[in-house]
Design an enzyme around this catalytic site. Structure first.
Site, short mmCIF file in Angstrom:
data_model
loop_
_atom_site.label_atom_id
_atom_site.label_comp_id
_atom_site.label_asym_id
_atom_site.label_seq_id
_atom_site.Cartn_x
_atom_site.Cartn_y
_atom_site.Cartn_z
N SER A 210 0.85 -1.19 0.00
CA SER A 210 0.00 0.00 0.00
C SER A 210 0.88 1.24 0.00
CB SER A 210 -0.91 0.00 1.23
OG SER A 210 -0.25 0.63 2.31
N LYS A 211 0.24 2.38 -0.16
CA LYS A 211 0.95 3.65 -0.18
C LYS A 211 1.76 3.90 1.08
CE LYS A 211 -0.84 7.79 -1.58
NZ LYS A 211 -1.78 8.78 -2.14
N ARG A 212 1.23 3.35 2.18
CA ARG A 212 1.86 3.65 3.47
C ARG A 212 3.05 2.75 3.80
NH1 ARG A 212 -3.19 4.96 3.75
NH2 ARG A 212 -3.74 2.76 3.90
N ASP A 213 3.24 1.67 3.05
CA ASP A 213 4.36 0.78 3.36
C ASP A 213 5.69 1.50 3.14
OD1 ASP A 213 3.12 -1.69 4.13
OD2 ASP A 213 2.40 -1.88 2.07
#
Ligand code: GLU
Length: 438
Positions: A210-213
């Protein structure tokens, strides 16, 4: 002479360049360079957003940083391209009229829809193999919304046709769209390009990235101070390999060996630790000139004042082996450039505050006053001689000396550091420490 290979990277400007997107761009670029073809950048910005310019900038910065130069486009500001879908409305109207003329589109509550033939579609994918899609139950797709805006599938196909794209290389998440796209090519009476859908990048636990990884955004590598050549090398290995277990491999070699049919069909596991490790390998083997170049933005931002380029180069040379990320460079070198460096209280506690430390430092200072061969070798010899005279361990001189001249207990080799700082600076710093901690 360029070949007929024409590929493109077609990101939507979301304000974020994901490593998966960067890898797609890279594989397109590698294939273009391998085949002496053309690599285009096409910004798929039919969904208008007010922050478009900034979002496009993020894509440019990422691609430029990775060295993925594109070849062609509308030509803005003395540079090539890219193409913007938002500027290509006339072309889309033209193609829509073609479909109208063929009677395969109709209006439905303000939308324009494409009448599917409902025939099954075969995708002969260069990576995923031959796949047959049953379209008998699929609804007709919308190609234009009531507000006049275009649907991705339509403009994507029109542009690939208009731009004479020979190979569509993109993420596997688009594989199912390909059946729809092939139907459109057929409606235009055109031969579809070849398709190569590259497997997704997953986290090590198999979950979708995901974007947050950590490491998901190309911007984060730029900010952390990775070497772009290392990140690019790492991205090459996400789904492709030179088949001989080599990890560090020059880009020229990758270009030479790269082939779409050698792309791995299995999903690629993202491993930030490996990227970090590879980055360290690149730094160790990097020329001092390149090291200096990649350090520059971080030195600039840190407020360190460099008045002597030669001195800076010598400093960088001795800290180079310690650096893992360029963002750490200022912290490793700041004290070389100011007499106002702070003393780490813990370092002082463990060295200068020990019994006899000040006395020993003072004797070292006197010894060094008389040293004529101000070189790492000469300074080491003088220190060892003094240790023998006093009857102490060399460490009992080395550690206080290091803290006195740098304020901290870790750093590059002491003797090299002293050599580079030069005699006046070293003696002055020792005097300061003697005064402060006596
Ligand atoms: N704009 C699409 C995306 O970013 C492009 C897909 C393609 O490469 O055809 O996913």
């Amino acid at each position: 002479m360029s070949s007929s290979v024409r590929v493109r990277f077609a990101p939507s400007p979301t304000g974020f360049l994901h490593v998966g997107g960067a890898r797609t761009a890279l594989f397109n670029w590698l294939f273009a360079r391998h085949s002496r073809g053309t690599f285009l950048l096409r910004i798929e910005d039919t969904d208008k957003s007010r922050e478009r310019d900034q979002a496009v900038q993020v894509i440019y910065n990422g691609l430029r940083w990775l060295g993925l130069n594109w070849d062609e486009g509308a030509g803005i500001g003395g540079e090539y391209g890219p193409y913007f879908q938002s500027e290509r409305n006339a072309t889309y109207e033209k193609y829509l009229n073609l479909l109208h003329a063929k009677g395969v589109v109709y209006e439905d509550q303000g939308s324009i829809r494409f009448r599917s033939s409902r025939q099954s579609v075969i995708v002969d994918d260069l990576v995923c193999g031959r796949i047959e899609f049953d379209r008998s139950a699929d609804p007709d797709m919308t190609i234009r919304r009531p507000d006049g805006s275009w649907i991705f599938h339509f403009v994507n196909v029109v542009d690939d046709l208009e731009m004479k794209i020979s190979h569509v290389i993109r993420g596997e998440d688009h594989l199912t769209n390909t059946a729809k796209h092939i139907e459109l090519y057929q409606a235009f009476g055109a031969i579809p390009p070849s398709f190569a859908h590259i497997p997704l990048i997953l986290n090590r636990d198999g979950s979708k990235m995901s974007k947050r990884d950590a490491g998901a955004s190309v911007t984060s590598y730029i900010e952390q101070g990775y070497a772009p050549e290392a990140v690019r090398n790492y991205l090459c290995l996400l789904g492709w390999s030179p088949k001989d277990n080599r990890e560090k491999i020059e880009i020229e070699k990758v270009i030479q060996l790269f082939d779409l049919t050698k792309i791995n069909r299995r999903n690629a596991a993202f491993d930030l630790d490996k990227c970090y490790w590879l980055n360290g390998q690149y730094i160790l083997q990097m020329s001092l000139r390149r090291f200096r170049e990649l350090s520059e933005p971080f030195i600039q931002n840190s407020g360190i004042t460099v008045s002597d380029e030669g001195y800076l180069l010598k400093v960088l040379e001795i800290v180079k082996e310690k650096i893992k990320l360029f963002k750490d460079v200022p912290d490793w070198i700041a004290y070389f450039f100011t007499e106002e460096f702070p003393f780490d209280p813990q370092a002082v506690e463990k060295t200068l505050n020990k019994p006899c430390a000040i006395e020993r430092l003072s004797r070292l200072r006197d010894k060094y006053t008389g040293v004529e061969d101000w070189s790492a070798v000469g300074l080491e010899a003088a220190l060892k001689q003094l240790a023998a005279e006093i009857g102490c361990k060399t460490g009992e001189l080395v550690h206080p000396a290091r803290v006195a001249v740098s304020g901290r207990s870790i750093g590059p080799s002491l003797y090299h550091m002293l050599e580079i700082m030069g005699k006046p600076r070293v003696l002055q710093r020792m005097d300061r420490a003697l005064q402060e901690f006596a």
